[in-house]
Design an enzyme around this catalytic site. Sequence first.
Site, PDB file in Angstrom:
ATOM      1  N   LYS A 191       0.844  -1.192   0.000  1.00 52.49           N
ATOM      2  CA  LYS A 191       0.000   0.000   0.000  1.00 52.49           C
ATOM      3  C   LYS A 191       0.886   1.251   0.000  1.00 52.49           C
ATOM      4  O   LYS A 191       1.531   1.561   0.988  1.00 52.49           O
ATOM      5  CB  LYS A 191      -0.899   0.039   1.233  1.00 52.49           C
ATOM      6  CG  LYS A 191      -1.823   1.251   1.200  1.00 52.49           C
ATOM      7  CD  LYS A 191      -2.237   1.664   2.576  1.00 52.49           C
ATOM      8  CE  LYS A 191      -2.265   3.140   2.854  1.00 52.49           C
ATOM      9  NZ  LYS A 191      -2.021   4.094   1.861  1.00 52.49           N
ATOM     10  N   GLY A 244       6.467   4.714   8.750  1.00 50.83           N
ATOM     11  CA  GLY A 244       5.590   5.862   8.898  1.00 50.83           C
ATOM     12  C   GLY A 244       5.741   6.459  10.277  1.00 50.83           C
ATOM     13  O   GLY A 244       6.782   6.310  10.923  1.00 50.83           O
ATOM     14  N   SER A 245       4.699   7.094  10.738  1.00 45.61           N
ATOM     15  CA  SER A 245       4.797   7.824  11.996  1.00 45.61           C
ATOM     16  C   SER A 245       4.720   6.883  13.200  1.00 45.61           C
ATOM     17  O   SER A 245       4.164   5.791  13.122  1.00 45.61           O
ATOM     18  CB  SER A 245       3.678   8.860  12.072  1.00 45.61           C
ATOM     19  OG  SER A 245       2.440   8.208  11.958  1.00 45.61           O
ATOM     20  N   THR A 246       5.260   7.346  14.305  1.00 51.27           N
ATOM     21  CA  THR A 246       5.263   6.533  15.525  1.00 51.27           C
ATOM     22  C   THR A 246       3.843   6.268  16.020  1.00 51.27           C
ATOM     23  O   THR A 246       3.538   5.172  16.489  1.00 51.27           O
ATOM     24  CB  THR A 246       6.136   7.214  16.597  1.00 51.27           C
ATOM     25  OG1 THR A 246       7.497   7.197  16.135  1.00 51.27           O
ATOM     26  CG2 THR A 246       6.075   6.477  17.925  1.00 51.27           C
ATOM     27  N   VAL A 248       1.039   5.922  14.279  1.00 52.12           N
ATOM     28  CA  VAL A 248       0.405   4.859  13.492  1.00 52.12           C
ATOM     29  C   VAL A 248       1.093   3.522  13.787  1.00 52.12           C
ATOM     30  O   VAL A 248       0.427   2.495  13.939  1.00 52.12           O
ATOM     31  CB  VAL A 248       0.420   5.192  11.983  1.00 52.12           C
ATOM     32  CG1 VAL A 248      -0.078   4.009  11.175  1.00 52.12           C
ATOM     33  CG2 VAL A 248      -0.435   6.417  11.696  1.00 52.12           C
ATOM     34  N   GLY A 249       2.409   3.555  13.927  1.00 51.51           N
ATOM     35  CA  GLY A 249       3.146   2.334  14.288  1.00 51.51           C
ATOM     36  C   GLY A 249       2.618   1.734  15.574  1.00 51.51           C
ATOM     37  O   GLY A 249       2.443   0.525  15.701  1.00 51.51           O
ATOM     38  N   GLU A 266       9.405   0.934  11.099  1.00 52.67           N
ATOM     39  CA  GLU A 266      10.399   1.998  10.924  1.00 52.67           C
ATOM     40  C   GLU A 266       9.653   3.301  11.148  1.00 52.67           C
ATOM     41  O   GLU A 266       8.829   3.692  10.332  1.00 52.67           O
ATOM     42  CB  GLU A 266      10.970   1.984   9.506  1.00 52.67           C
ATOM     43  CG  GLU A 266      11.524   0.649   9.061  1.00 52.67           C
ATOM     44  CD  GLU A 266      12.931   0.401   9.564  1.00 52.67           C
ATOM     45  OE1 GLU A 266      13.454   1.221  10.339  1.00 52.67           O
ATOM     46  OE2 GLU A 266      13.497  -0.631   9.192  1.00 52.67           O
ATOM     47  N   CYS A 300      12.915  10.789   7.859  1.00 51.42           N
ATOM     48  CA  CYS A 300      12.743  10.238   9.209  1.00 51.42           C
ATOM     49  C   CYS A 300      14.001  10.384  10.041  1.00 51.42           C
ATOM     50  O   CYS A 300      13.939  10.571  11.244  1.00 51.42           O
ATOM     51  CB  CYS A 300      12.352   8.779   9.110  1.00 51.42           C
ATOM     52  SG  CYS A 300      13.448   7.860   8.037  1.00 51.42           S
ATOM     53  N   GLU A 397       8.919  15.577  16.426  1.00 53.30           N
ATOM     54  CA  GLU A 397       9.393  15.486  15.052  1.00 53.30           C
ATOM     55  C   GLU A 397       8.596  16.461  14.184  1.00 53.30           C
ATOM     56  O   GLU A 397       7.379  16.353  14.075  1.00 53.30           O
ATOM     57  CB  GLU A 397       9.197  14.053  14.533  1.00 53.30           C
ATOM     58  CG  GLU A 397       9.726  13.865  13.134  1.00 53.30           C
ATOM     59  CD  GLU A 397       9.431  12.480  12.575  1.00 53.30           C
ATOM     60  OE1 GLU A 397       8.293  11.990  12.725  1.00 53.30           O
ATOM     61  OE2 GLU A 397      10.342  11.889  11.988  1.00 53.30           O
TER      62      GLU A 397
HETATM   63  P1  NAD Z   1       1.795   7.913   8.355  1.00 51.50           P
HETATM   64  O1  NAD Z   1       2.149   7.068   9.516  1.00 51.50           O
HETATM   65  O2  NAD Z   1       0.657   8.810   8.484  1.00 51.50           O
HETATM   66  O3  NAD Z   1       1.499   7.018   7.092  1.00 51.50           O
HETATM   67  C1  NAD Z   1       2.375   6.033   6.615  1.00 51.50           C
HETATM   68  C2  NAD Z   1       1.592   5.013   5.804  1.00 51.50           C
HETATM   69  O4  NAD Z   1       0.711   4.318   6.671  1.00 51.50           O
HETATM   70  C3  NAD Z   1       0.713   5.601   4.718  1.00 51.50           C
HETATM   71  O5  NAD Z   1       0.709   4.724   3.626  1.00 51.50           O
HETATM   72  C4  NAD Z   1      -0.645   5.639   5.369  1.00 51.50           C
HETATM   73  O6  NAD Z   1      -1.688   5.604   4.445  1.00 51.50           O
HETATM   74  C5  NAD Z   1      -0.622   4.381   6.209  1.00 51.50           C
HETATM   75  N1  NAD Z   1      -1.491   4.410   7.397  1.00 51.50           N
HETATM   76  C6  NAD Z   1      -1.849   5.479   8.149  1.00 51.50           C
HETATM   77  N2  NAD Z   1      -2.633   5.102   9.162  1.00 51.50           N
HETATM   78  C7  NAD Z   1      -2.763   3.764   9.081  1.00 51.50           C
HETATM   79  C8  NAD Z   1      -3.422   2.785   9.870  1.00 51.50           C
HETATM   80  N3  NAD Z   1      -4.112   3.115  10.948  1.00 51.50           N
HETATM   81  N4  NAD Z   1      -3.344   1.493   9.503  1.00 51.50           N
HETATM   82  C9  NAD Z   1      -2.615   1.143   8.427  1.00 51.50           C
HETATM   83  N5  NAD Z   1      -1.975   2.018   7.642  1.00 51.50           N
HETATM   84  C10 NAD Z   1      -2.031   3.316   7.965  1.00 51.50           C
HETATM   85  O7  NAD Z   1       3.147   8.685   8.034  1.00 51.50           O
HETATM   86  P2  NAD Z   1       3.431   9.694   6.880  1.00 51.50           P
HETATM   87  O8  NAD Z   1       2.936  11.022   7.269  1.00 51.50           O
HETATM   88  O9  NAD Z   1       3.018   9.148   5.575  1.00 51.50           O
HETATM   89  O10 NAD Z   1       5.027   9.643   6.896  1.00 51.50           O
HETATM   90  C11 NAD Z   1       5.772  10.421   7.739  1.00 51.50           C
HETATM   91  C12 NAD Z   1       6.300   9.621   8.895  1.00 51.50           C
HETATM   92  O11 NAD Z   1       7.016   8.485   8.468  1.00 51.50           O
HETATM   93  C13 NAD Z   1       7.271  10.388   9.745  1.00 51.50           C
HETATM   94  O12 NAD Z   1       6.944  10.263  11.099  1.00 51.50           O
HETATM   95  C14 NAD Z   1       8.608   9.744   9.472  1.00 51.50           C
HETATM   96  O13 NAD Z   1       9.507   9.869  10.511  1.00 51.50           O
HETATM   97  C15 NAD Z   1       8.242   8.353   9.177  1.00 51.50           C
HETATM   98  N6  NAD Z   1       9.245   7.702   8.349  1.00 51.50           N
HETATM   99  C16 NAD Z   1      10.061   6.780   8.902  1.00 51.50           C
HETATM  100  C17 NAD Z   1      11.033   6.166   8.127  1.00 51.50           C
HETATM  101  C18 NAD Z   1      11.955   5.131   8.725  1.00 51.50           C
HETATM  102  O14 NAD Z   1      12.593   4.423   7.988  1.00 51.50           O
HETATM  103  N7  NAD Z   1      12.035   4.992  10.017  1.00 51.50           N
HETATM  104  C19 NAD Z   1      11.155   6.464   6.776  1.00 51.50           C
HETATM  105  C20 NAD Z   1      10.298   7.400   6.233  1.00 51.50           C
HETATM  106  C21 NAD Z   1       9.334   8.008   7.033  1.00 51.50           C
END
Ligand code: NAD
Length: 806
Positions: A191, A244-246, A248-249, A266, A300, A397
């Site tokens: 996705k 993605g973000s902490t 959502v993680g 990550e 990130c 962040e």
């Molecule tokens: P996000 O967490 O909002 O979204 C990331 C992905 O997850 C998107 O595809 C989104 O559609 C999906 N998503 C969102 N909510 C979800 C849920 N409840 N269930 C399943 N999927 C869901 O983050 P973002 O705004 O797209 O990206 C920015 C963040 O990503 C920053 O916090 C950044 O630090 C982090 N990031 C980390 C790394 C790393 O390698 N550690 C790399 C790039 C970005």
Amino acid sequence: MSVMDIFETMEYGPAPEASSPALAWIKERQPFGLFINNQWTKPTSGRYLESVNPATGKSLAQVASGNSADVDTAVAAARRAFETWSQLAGHTRARYLYALARQIQKHARLLAVLESLDNGKSIRETRDLDIPLVARHFYYHAGWAQLMASELPGYQPIGVVGQIIPWNFPLLMLAWKIAPALAMGNTIVLKPARYTSLTALKFAEIVQEIGLPPGVVNVVTGEASRVGEALVRHPDVNKIAFTGSTDVGRSIRRATAGSGKKLSLELGGKSPFVVFDDADLDSVVEGVVDAIWFNQGQVCCAGSRLLIQENIEQLLIRKLRARMEKLRLGDPLDKAVDMGAIVSPVQLREIQRLVEQGVAEGAQKWQPSWACPTEGSFFPPTLFTHVSPASSIAQVEIFGPVVVAMSFRTPEEAVALANNTRYGLAASVWSDNINLALDIAPKIKAGSVWINCTNMFDASSGFGGYRESGFGREGGKEGLYEYVRPAWKTETVRPTAESILIAKDSTTEEEDEVSASDGTRFALPAIDRTPKLFIGGKQVRPDSGYSRDVYDVHGHRIGEVGEGNRKDIRNAVEAAHAARSWSAGTTHNRAQILYYIAENLASREDEFTRRIVQQTNRTYEDAFNEVQVTLSRLFSYAAWADKFEGIVHRPPMRGVVLAMPEPMGVIGVACPEPYPLLGFVSLVAPAIAMGNTVIVVPSQQSPLSATDCYQVFETSDLPSGVVNIVTGERDVLSQVLAEHDDVDAIWYFGSAEGSKRVEFASAGNMKRTWVSNGHERDWLDTVQGEGQEFLREATQMKNIWVPYGE
Ligand code: NAD
Ligand code: MN
């Protein structure tokens, strides 16, 4: 502007990259469907989402809005494909990965322009960094597909993996996820992020072009709530890989708790960029540019906290401001532009909000005198000084082109300030004193440390976080283990102690006597020994003031142990922290202590055997065997203590990357019920061998083998606090450990329900978990009961980048 004018003024003229081939490619294909089973299909919803060019705010393309029905179809396709894909020879998969790499290179410019249009990042970066690294990842992992059988013996693919990626490096994150998963024989449902799907769709076309078997890679575009969540919850998905973000993680950790899905996360960061006074300040300035203005700071691992030694602070800030005046921001497709657009108006507003908050909190904001384009989403490079370490701009962040500067006096202060964050993704250390730099690198809690460089990435070197930056690694050999499982795990489980218990013939034995295999009868150990808890090297009374009875299999009371509670666990965690210097000792010393523990246990093997017999009613022979395997296990980890080492990577640069396994820190351990001695030692030994300190909750039914170890530990030179033991209700105590913010990892070997609770509770500080989901392993077996799987759980990789040359 005429050439003559340019010559006179030495101004940059526009140098735009042509967008027409990419726009034509989009126009021919849109609206874009979902990519399932190598076919383009319409979304069930019939709806499409708009993808926008952030530099203009104008629409670029219509992209399918998938939903859970589409996810079902895609997962089913991936499941079917798994049957054959996972059975292919490694060499065959290597050829496919190689073909993907080649095809990506052939379409490199189209991909670079698409990425720039869709995300707003500069063409300079997509062309020179994103896309070449994407190809590199597929080449590198073609190699691992080729070598899997010989280099990862005893491992097999996991199955169908759900991969969820962010918008900041759309194609690069795709590559980091897809390449290792394919190499190891898994199939995929990916996705992409809502704002940036186009390069993933071009990648899908490449999948078709090279003839990857249908269903091996599926791409379902759409919104988080419709596609992402469905993928996370899907019962037929075996692993979720998320970047993605902490926040959502954390929600994904909770949603997958107890499901048995493997998980890698990550997440975000607030990475320190540490400058000592002997650093080459002109290089430092260029370093800061790369650290925080690369990709508009939407990175990130961005070096967003600039920590400067006090005596050079003013000088460096002056140099930095002068450099900021010269940065060029504008049309991302202009080849001479340094900074492009912010991905979306929503993200732009979030950056503005945090910057305003910084000003309101009293920090001093500085921005260059030039103005940003007014059309599209742009934000200027921003520097904050007079920042208090506790303020929100120093802790949160921002994910934008904003750096906050703070100062320190001594190296110790630098380390303390660097670690003053809940994240731990990356760090840069700048000093011309290599001794100082290499001393600081291991002290910073972060997955990557760059010495005199920053934001360096390569497929050979793992990337990933400590603490709330997540767990798991992408890249390097360590990244492969995210996509495999030990082969025995899906084989029929061998008889476990439970069945051994049932098989026992207990009628022939007298109440308080047991017989050895040679027929001699002996009395059981006396009842009156009441072990307390073992915390900080001392036997202490439980806080509750209660003891709990321990029974044998006939229901006879055979002893008592302390009834541990929340307070005892807290004290034990404190003791485990106080003993952290354990990790600073030599590996040779840790090996010696493990041997010594074995020696002291061996001298009491008869007593330990009887204790097992008494608690489990197994035969003397059987229990004796458990003690012997325990001794062998202690020897194994004594052997491993100075042999589980790192790797020196050779990425394409002048320099080396030192991949070093570091201890997790403080580990909470809940022991399995059967094998009261072996189960306990099989978990404690690898943890302490790798330099961790532990809080152990022994088998609840049969805790006496663990409590009998107090004296063994006390006489084996094991420093106080390295092993702490709290007896009591295992599931209650492990829940407290899982919730504790100062525990770095938790291992739980118990019920499926207990596993779920532990995984769920661990989301608070995103501690790494290792749970059994109610499955038993054969602790007697050396494949299941010991080895590198345990050592990997006991460690996390740090990659230290050390460039060289003048
Ligand atoms: P996000 O967490 O909002 O979204 C990331 C992905 O997850 C998107 O595809 C989104 O559609 C999906 N998503 C969102 N909510 C979800 C849920 N409840 N269930 C399943 N999927 C869901 O983050 P973002 O705004 O797209 O990206 C920015 C963040 O990503 C920053 O916090 C950044 O630090 C982090 N990031 C980390 C790394 C790393 O390698 N550690 C790399 C790039 C970005
Ligand atoms: Mn877009």
